[in-house]
Design an enzyme around this catalytic site. Structure first.
Site, PDB file in Angstrom:
ATOM      1  N   ALA A 234      26.489  44.347  48.761  1.00  0.00           N
ATOM      2  CA  ALA A 234      27.165  45.463  50.153  1.00  0.00           C
ATOM      3  C   ALA A 234      25.839  46.411  50.733  1.00  0.00           C
ATOM      4  O   ALA A 234      25.625  46.962  51.767  1.00  0.00           O
ATOM      5  CB  ALA A 234      27.980  46.120  49.855  1.00  0.00           C
TER       6      ALA A 234
ATOM      7  N   ASN B  15      29.563  48.181  42.682  1.00  0.00           N
ATOM      8  CA  ASN B  15      28.386  47.810  41.621  1.00  0.00           C
ATOM      9  C   ASN B  15      26.708  47.615  42.528  1.00  0.00           C
ATOM     10  O   ASN B  15      25.770  47.294  41.796  1.00  0.00           O
ATOM     11  CB  ASN B  15      28.705  45.642  41.759  1.00  0.00           C
ATOM     12  CG  ASN B  15      30.229  45.960  41.422  1.00  0.00           C
ATOM     13  OD1 ASN B  15      29.961  45.410  40.844  1.00  0.00           O
ATOM     14  ND2 ASN B  15      30.901  45.253  42.274  1.00  0.00           N
TER      15      ASN B  15
ATOM     16  N   HIS C 161      26.815  52.955  53.228  1.00  0.00           N
ATOM     17  CA  HIS C 161      26.489  52.781  52.048  1.00  0.00           C
ATOM     18  C   HIS C 161      24.328  53.360  52.553  1.00  0.00           C
ATOM     19  O   HIS C 161      23.744  52.628  53.261  1.00  0.00           O
ATOM     20  CB  HIS C 161      25.701  51.489  51.347  1.00  0.00           C
ATOM     21  CG  HIS C 161      26.976  51.306  50.599  1.00  0.00           C
ATOM     22  ND1 HIS C 161      27.510  51.838  49.027  1.00  0.00           N
ATOM     23  CD2 HIS C 161      27.402  50.181  50.580  1.00  0.00           C
ATOM     24  CE1 HIS C 161      28.066  50.997  48.693  1.00  0.00           C
ATOM     25  NE2 HIS C 161      28.464  49.800  49.405  1.00  0.00           N
TER      26      HIS C 161
HETATM   27  N1  LIG Z   1      27.616  43.224  44.364  1.00  0.00           N
HETATM   28  C1  LIG Z   1      28.264  44.111  44.957  1.00  0.00           C
HETATM   29  O1  LIG Z   1      27.754  44.572  46.122  1.00  0.00           O
HETATM   30  C2  LIG Z   1      29.515  42.980  44.995  1.00  0.00           C
HETATM   31  C3  LIG Z   1      30.514  43.840  46.133  1.00  0.00           C
HETATM   32  C4  LIG Z   1      31.635  43.586  46.298  1.00  0.00           C
HETATM   33  C5  LIG Z   1      32.316  43.039  44.942  1.00  0.00           C
HETATM   34  N2  LIG Z   1      31.874  43.081  43.794  1.00  0.00           N
HETATM   35  C6  LIG Z   1      32.722  42.306  43.000  1.00  0.00           C
HETATM   36  O2  LIG Z   1      32.931  41.229  42.491  1.00  0.00           O
HETATM   37  C7  LIG Z   1      33.893  41.147  42.140  1.00  0.00           C
HETATM   38  C8  LIG Z   1      34.449  40.014  42.520  1.00  0.00           C
HETATM   39  O3  LIG Z   1      34.857  41.299  43.790  1.00  0.00           O
HETATM   40  P1  LIG Z   1      36.091  39.857  45.312  1.00  0.00           P
HETATM   41  O4  LIG Z   1      35.945  41.205  46.477  1.00  0.00           O
HETATM   42  O5  LIG Z   1      36.156  38.470  45.543  1.00  0.00           O
HETATM   43  O6  LIG Z   1      37.533  40.548  44.183  1.00  0.00           O
HETATM   44  P2  LIG Z   1      39.107  39.678  44.800  1.00  0.00           P
HETATM   45  O7  LIG Z   1      39.754  40.831  43.471  1.00  0.00           O
HETATM   46  O8  LIG Z   1      39.475  40.122  45.741  1.00  0.00           O
HETATM   47  O9  LIG Z   1      39.436  38.728  43.384  1.00  0.00           O
HETATM   48  C9  LIG Z   1      38.407  38.154  42.002  1.00  0.00           C
HETATM   49  C10 LIG Z   1      38.933  37.364  42.022  1.00  0.00           C
HETATM   50  O10 LIG Z   1      38.499  36.902  40.351  1.00  0.00           O
HETATM   51  C11 LIG Z   1      39.574  37.006  39.410  1.00  0.00           C
HETATM   52  N3  LIG Z   1      39.650  37.372  37.868  1.00  0.00           N
HETATM   53  C12 LIG Z   1      39.402  38.844  37.584  1.00  0.00           C
HETATM   54  N4  LIG Z   1      39.285  38.007  36.310  1.00  0.00           N
HETATM   55  C13 LIG Z   1      38.766  36.836  35.692  1.00  0.00           C
HETATM   56  C14 LIG Z   1      38.644  36.275  34.779  1.00  0.00           C
HETATM   57  N5  LIG Z   1      38.154  36.874  33.513  1.00  0.00           N
HETATM   58  N6  LIG Z   1      37.923  34.974  34.846  1.00  0.00           N
HETATM   59  C15 LIG Z   1      38.845  34.356  36.048  1.00  0.00           C
HETATM   60  N7  LIG Z   1      39.431  34.392  37.372  1.00  0.00           N
HETATM   61  C16 LIG Z   1      38.959  35.653  37.154  1.00  0.00           C
HETATM   62  C17 LIG Z   1      40.863  37.190  39.965  1.00  0.00           C
HETATM   63  O11 LIG Z   1      42.462  36.339  39.563  1.00  0.00           O
HETATM   64  C18 LIG Z   1      40.795  37.099  41.304  1.00  0.00           C
HETATM   65  O12 LIG Z   1      41.622  35.683  42.314  1.00  0.00           O
HETATM   66  C19 LIG Z   1      34.321  42.202  41.742  1.00  0.00           C
HETATM   67  O13 LIG Z   1      33.887  42.512  40.202  1.00  0.00           O
HETATM   68  C20 LIG Z   1      33.364  43.311  42.440  1.00  0.00           C
HETATM   69  O14 LIG Z   1      33.886  44.126  41.881  1.00  0.00           O
HETATM   70  C21 LIG Z   1      30.257  43.278  44.003  1.00  0.00           C
END
Ligand SMILES: NC(=O)c1ccc[n+]([C@@H]2O[C@H](COP(=O)([O-])OP(=O)(O)OC[C@H]3O[C@@H](n4cnc5c(N)ncnc54)[C@H](O)[C@@H]3O)[C@@H](O)[C@H]2O)c1
Length: 254
Positions: A120, A176, A206
């Protein structure tokens, strides 16, 4: 290329839909701890099927994680040991130095790569280049609507000020970007983070500030929330798709 996706939430969905349109991707495997999430997504794609990770690992070239820090702990080593590249979105998981070094060793021994999308934030490219020389300080200021931090405040409130490591421990799902910035620059203990809850804010803001031998850097982005998850910036999905395209494309903008 065959792609395995762990996590079919907001980001996993955006990446899967983009991958489904890419000519260079022949097959997509989906896994989510919530079977409904995988099923709903699968029904909207042409090239996808649902399989457990240990099954799809036999066939994929690259695994994309967009699930949780827990999922990174569970699957990352197995993916790399199976000789597959790994894209990690839950970058906060890498603040554990012993765990990160272990993954680095496994990747090196298996000639594999771990890709960390810039997510992000904007300006990571500049921090990577600047860190070749001395970087005096790197600061991230993140301002979010209070609800997206799980807070309810009436006025602009600094909810965290300290190291990137502390920020990730306190806000594991929200920051993150601090992990990515730390690994790009001067590490989890030197990178400073300020997290602000602001009821006036409608976007996720950010700002990266860095100072060093190269000069001064100031990079700011105002992110629209992901329509499927207001806590996620849409830019995070776009940067993940860009990473996938980078892996596939012969020309690399480094
Ligand atoms: N790097 C970045 O800039 C950035 C930005 C936003 C989100 N993220 C991270 O990316 C990840 C996904 O974000 P999102 O917005 O898509 O979240 P979200 O909550 O919309 O989706 C996450 C999905 O993963 C599934 N899940 C959770 N734990 C699991 C596991 N152990 N095994 C399999 N599936 C699992 C959940 O059921 C859900 O469907 C999160 O960890 C979030 O913190 C990173």
């Amino acid at each position: 290329m065959k792609l395995g996706i762990i996590g079919c939430g907001a980001i996993g969905k955006d990446v899967a839909k983009a991958a489904d349109m890419m000519n260079d991707i022949e097959k997509i495997y989906l896994y989510d701890i919530n079977p409904t999430a995988a099923k709903d997504l699968c029904s909207s794609l042409k090239k996808a099927s649902i399989k457990p990770v240990d099954i799809f690992l036999k066939d994929v070239d690259v695994v994309f994680e967009a699930a949780s820090q827990q999922a990174v702990s569970t699957y990352a080593a197995t993916v790399l040991e199976a000789g597959k590249d790994l894209i990690i979105m839950s970058i906060g998981s890498l603040f554990d130095d012993a765990f990160r070094r272990k993954l680095e060793d496994i990747a090196r021994n298996n000639h594999r790569k771990i890709y960390l999308p810039s997510g992000a934030v904007c300006g990571i490219d500049g921090v990577v280049a600047a860190s070749i020389e001395k970087l005096d300080n790197v600061t991230l200021v993140t301002t979010k609507p209070p609800a997206s931090l799980g807070k309810s405040v009436e006025k602009r409130t600094v909810v965290y000020k300290g190291t990137a490591r502390g920020a990730i421990m306190q806000f594991p799902r929200n920051i993150n970007v601090a992990g990515c910035l730390s690994l790009a620059g001067i590490g989890f203990d030197e990178t400073r983070v300020e997290i602000v809850a602001d009821p006036v804010e409608t976007r996720i803001n950010h700002k990266i500030l860095a100072h060093g031998r190269f000069g001064r850097l100031r990079a700011e982005v105002e992110n629209m929330p992901n329509p499927n998850n207001p806590q996620s910036s849409y830019m995070a999905s776009l940067s993940a798709i860009a990473t996938l395209r980078k892996i596939l494309h012969p020309i690399q903008i480094a």
